[in-house]
Design an enzyme around this catalytic site. Structure first.
Site, PDB file in Angstrom:
ATOM      1  N   LEU A   1      32.678  44.114  37.579  1.00  8.67           N
ATOM      2  CA  LEU A   1      33.501  44.430  38.747  1.00  8.67           C
ATOM      3  C   LEU A   1      32.676  44.951  39.906  1.00  8.67           C
ATOM      4  CD1 LEU A   1      36.511  46.231  36.998  1.00  8.67           C
ATOM      5  CD2 LEU A   1      36.434  43.875  37.824  1.00  8.67           C
TER       6      LEU A   1
ATOM      7  N   ARG B   1      28.617  47.249  40.917  1.00 11.12           N
ATOM      8  CA  ARG B   1      27.496  48.053  40.440  1.00 11.12           C
ATOM      9  C   ARG B   1      26.972  48.921  41.559  1.00 11.12           C
ATOM     10  NH1 ARG B   1      22.775  45.206  38.002  1.00 11.12           N
ATOM     11  NH2 ARG B   1      24.339  43.935  36.926  1.00 11.12           N
ATOM     12  N   GLY B   2      26.373  50.031  41.164  1.00 10.48           N
ATOM     13  CA  GLY B   2      25.742  50.948  42.109  1.00 10.48           C
ATOM     14  C   GLY B   2      24.378  51.315  41.583  1.00 10.48           C
TER      15      GLY B   2
ATOM     16  N   ASP C   1      29.473  62.442  46.815  1.00 10.67           N
ATOM     17  CA  ASP C   1      29.239  61.048  47.202  1.00 10.67           C
ATOM     18  C   ASP C   1      30.529  60.395  47.703  1.00 10.67           C
ATOM     19  OD1 ASP C   1      27.730  58.788  47.657  1.00 10.67           O
ATOM     20  OD2 ASP C   1      27.959  58.025  45.617  1.00 10.67           O
TER      21      ASP C   1
END
Length: 814
Positions: free
Chosen positions: A520, A522-523, A647
């Site tokens: 779905l 990504r980071g 964040d």
């Protein structure tokens, strides 16, 4: 089976209450249209219940001051259970309650002004006012139907057969002998759980059930939609959140009341007929110092046999007659580096809440330096074994207990004369219970006692009612199964509990994500996959990269995150911690993250790169801004552990099917190691473009970093593009895009003309937006991104500011 038994008891009680035998009288307990009651009539001008248990009339609350009230007739002190005008007493002359010919009951003062009235819209057909045996004042129509009742508007007391629900709360009086509205409330919170809260002039603080334990650990549940509770004639209190209270003298024939007392304790009282006095048969708080707000700002509750309030060194009482006003310092702290400071140790003292920040593994000396360098720090609490430092900007909810494994340290000027360690001496008892006998009651938390008493209760109940009980049980079961068929049963909620937050096996998640094939997103520190659990819930499985905790610490942190629940926070269903695998399981939201709707023309959320994302309308943008602010405000001010997100960005704001926003990844700052290979994060937490200046300046991190990031997001919601991608005008190439944009807005916003917003707003809206809302959002955003963090508002203030323009009429839209 235990849940079903509790559930059955709850519904049987409701059924019993619905058949409660009120024997009405048409003479001595009724008031007809056109008649009235006068304050001069005193004890002779009353409504009484048919059994004479309750009286209704003018009750003296001060010199020449009266309230229209209901009270127990035969108690020693004529105990009041309801007041119509507790905050607006009327004069002892020419004040009157009139049952007008239009069916409305009104209370008028000396000058004829209306102080209180019943609901005019629902009572126009009323022709009789009557006080029932249960203490309920009702207005009835000619058919005998109740059109209005005092039970719907409780003050501080709940009577048998009276329910409390999402629209009702019990609010304490202000003090002993006072009837004015106080600061303590018993109410259903937004998470469907009954709570006690101190809501004072300066702070609000929930203190029961204990914030140190989860709702489930306290024997309660979020999973109910009815939000209803009732006290029955036997002395049992049943609630849809599974709070069960039982009087220690449970049984028929005793008059009872559940009262939110002025000292912040919720108590169930039973009446002793012989003396007309009350005994306490259950109370919520066994240690008075656990109640918040009792000793006011800077005050400390001392755990002595009488539980006293005390002022710390260098402080004096604000009001000698009212401890809730707290203590004030007799010294001045300057916000500069020239003033020499010292700290006074308060052994075994803690101040609950109001943390500026906290750090683990910090020495006592470093903690003192940290507080010294923070201008707004007034002191700190330090836990020895864990070496945790909590610095405080205000000192509320102070208490001293030998069970607290640490000390508090008060910040004072070095020239103020006082010893380095203080001995607190209570100066006045906070609550006086010697007028009321206490007989210990019990609640659902004493399970073995509850089990024995439940059998006793069922036996007595069967013997007293016999066949009728069997009939009610049959009706109750029929009702439950019938409701289950509709999909709205309470049982559905209880069944859901067993499948909520839990630990998953890695093999289980591998299977449910089809071997982690459907990505779905990504980071820098995680990859998110789509999965389907065995109960058909579609979930997002976040596979973490570098994790800084071992399995035990990881479980401790994740369990805290899993307990946090708010409609604007993404719900965590569980986790996996096996060997080197660390995964988190979240609810999956239909519309993905906010960035895909604000910044991208296309989405690959369901496997196709050619699916067009529609432009977010203004209504949705405003909803997203307000909801995200509420979620952050909950994290900062209300949740079990105060959480700084670290964040905040559009990628971490997810949208459900109705575009209701939910903040994701809160609490992960403690779990993951930022700055890994390929990470968007710097060596400090946060994402470029959304990071507050204090990150770079290596200052202590507070909740104001989230406020700054939210300000950037708020601007992007209005502007419709990522600010870091702005093209800076020629001649200002060296200026950061965000700084350039802010400078431009500040130049325009000084003008009284709001037309400047037309050039800022997302052109894709095609002019369809509410101008005042857009302007206000930009003003709030600018205040959030102030470089000096002390000038930034709290998230609570941001929510309030956004709500101020929520009700702007549609005709103000362009």
């Amino acid at each position: 089976m235990a849940i079903r038994a509790t559930q059955l008891s709850f519904f049987v009680s409701i059924l019993l209450i619905s058949f409660h035998p009120y024997f009405a009288s048409t003479t001595r307990n009724a008031l007809q249209r056109g008649s009235s009651m006068s304050v001069e009539g005193g004890g002779s001008d009353l409504l009484t219940s048919p059994d004479n248990s309750f009286s209704c009339g003018f009750y003296p609350v001060g010199t020449n001051a009266y309230c229209f009230s209901i009270w127990f007739t035969d108690t020693k002190d004529k105990t009041v259970v309801w007041m119509a005008n507790r905050d607006h007493p009327v004069n002892g002359q020419r004040s009157r309650v009139s049952f007008r010919r239009d069916g409305v009951m009104v209370l008028t003062d000396l000058d004829g002004s209306i102080v209180w009235s019943t609901n005019a819209s629902s009572a126009t057909d009323a022709d009789t006012a009557q006080l029932l045996n249960g203490g309920n004042l009702v207005l009835k129509n000619p058919k005998g139907e109740i059109l209005w009742q005092s039970f719907d508007y409780p003050t501080d007391t709940l009577l048998p057969a009276q329910t409390i629900d999402r629209h009702k709360k019990l609010i304490s009086s202000k003090g002993k002998g006072s009837y004015y509205t106080g600061y303590y409330s018993f109410y259903f919170d937004n998470d469907n759980v009954l709570r006690l809260i101190y809501d004072g002039p300066e702070i609000s603080s929930i203190y029961w059930p204990s914030r140190d334990r989860s709702v489930f650990e306290s024997g309660r549940t979020y999973y109910n939609s009815s939000r209803i509770a009732v006290l029955d004639d036997l002395g049992s209190f049943f609630s849809s959140d599974l709070l069960n209270i039982y009087a220690s003298d449970k049984g028929f024939g005793v008059k009872r009341r559940l009262t939110m007392d002025y000292d912040g304790n919720l108590r169930l009282y039973s009446l002793k007929k012989s003396s007309g006095s009350w005994v306490v048969s259950w109370e919520a708080i066994s240690r008075p110092c656990d109640v918040h707000g009792l000793c006011g700002r800077n005050g400390i509750c001392v755990f002595t046999p009488k539980h006293m309030c005390s002022c710390p060194p260098g402080h004096e009482r604000v009001d000698p007659t009212d401890w809730s006003r707290g203590c004030r310092p007799k010294f001045t702290l300057a916000c500069d580096q020239t003033q020499q400071l010292k700290f006074v140790e308060l052994p075994h003292v803690d101040f609950y809440g109001n943390d500026l920040n906290y750090k683990r593994g910090m020495s006592l000396e470093d903690c003192k330096k940290w507080c010294s360098n923070e201008c707004s720090c007034r002191g700190f609490s330090y836990k020895w074994g864990e070496a945790v430092c909590y610095i405080k900007d205000t000192l509320f909810n102070g208490y001293q207990s030998i069970n607290f494994p640490g000390n508090a340290y008060l910040k004072l000027p070095s020239d103020y004369e006082t010893s380095e360690s203080a001995v607190l001496e209570g100066s006045e008892a906070m609550c006086n219970t010697n007028e009321t006998e206490i007989i210990t009651g019990y609640s659902h938390m004493n399970r073995s006692h509850r089990s024995r008493t439940t059998w006793l209760y069922l036996g007595c109940f069967a013997g007293a009612i016999g066949f009728i009980e069997i009939l009610f049980i049959a009706l109750g079961w029929w009702f439950l199964f019938r409701r289950r068929d509709t999909g709205n049963s309470v049982e559905d909620g209880y069944c859901a509990i067993s499948s909520q937050f839990r630990k998953f096996a890695y093999s289980e998640l591998k299977k449910e994500t089809k071997n982690f094939t459907e990505e779905l997103g990504r980071g820098g520190s995680a990859i998110v996959y789509k999965g389907v659990l065995e109960d058909d819930r579609v979930v997002a499985v976040k596979k973490l990269g570098d994790v800084i905790h071992g399995e035990g610490e990881f479980w401790a942190e994740v369990s805290t995150i899993g307990r946090i629940n708010h409609m604007n926070l993404v719900r965590m269903w569980g986790f996996c911690s096996e060997k080197n695998h660390r995964l988190l399981v979240y609810e999956l939201l239909e519309h993905g993250s906010l960035d895909k709707h604000l910044f991208s023309k296309f989405s690959s959320g369901n496997g196709s790169s050619n699916v067009e994302v529609g432009v977010l309308g203004w209504k949705e943008r405003y909803k997203i801004a307000l909801g995200a602010a509420k979620g952050l405000a909950y994290l900062h001010h209300e949740c079990l552990e105060w959480v700084i997100h670290c964040d905040v960005k559009p990628e971490n704001i997810l949208l459900d099917s109705d575009f209701e926003p939910k903040i994701a990844d809160f609490g992960l700052a403690k779990l993951t190691q930022r700055g890994g290979s390929g990470s968007e994060f710097t060596h400090i937490r946060g994402t470029k473009g959304y990071m507050a200046p204090e990150w770079a300046m290596n200052l202590p991190i507070t909740a104001k970093v989230d406020v700054y990031s939210f300000g950037i997001v708020l601007m992007e919601i209005v502007k419709g593009i990522r600010l870091s991608s702005l093209v800076v005008e020629q001649g200002e190439e060296e200026e950061v895009p965000v700084a350039w944009f802010v400078k431009m807005i500040k130049k325009k916003i000084v003008s009284k003309d709001d037309s400047w917003i037309d050039h800022i707003i997302d052109p894709r809206l095609d002019g369809r937006f509410v101008k005042k809302q857009a302007v206000r959002m930009m003003e709030i955003a600018l205040s959030c991104i102030e470089e000096e963090r002390s000038k930034r508002p709290s998230m609570d203030s941001v929510v309030q500011g956004l709500q101020e323009v929520e009700e702007i009429e549609k005709n103000n839209a362009k």
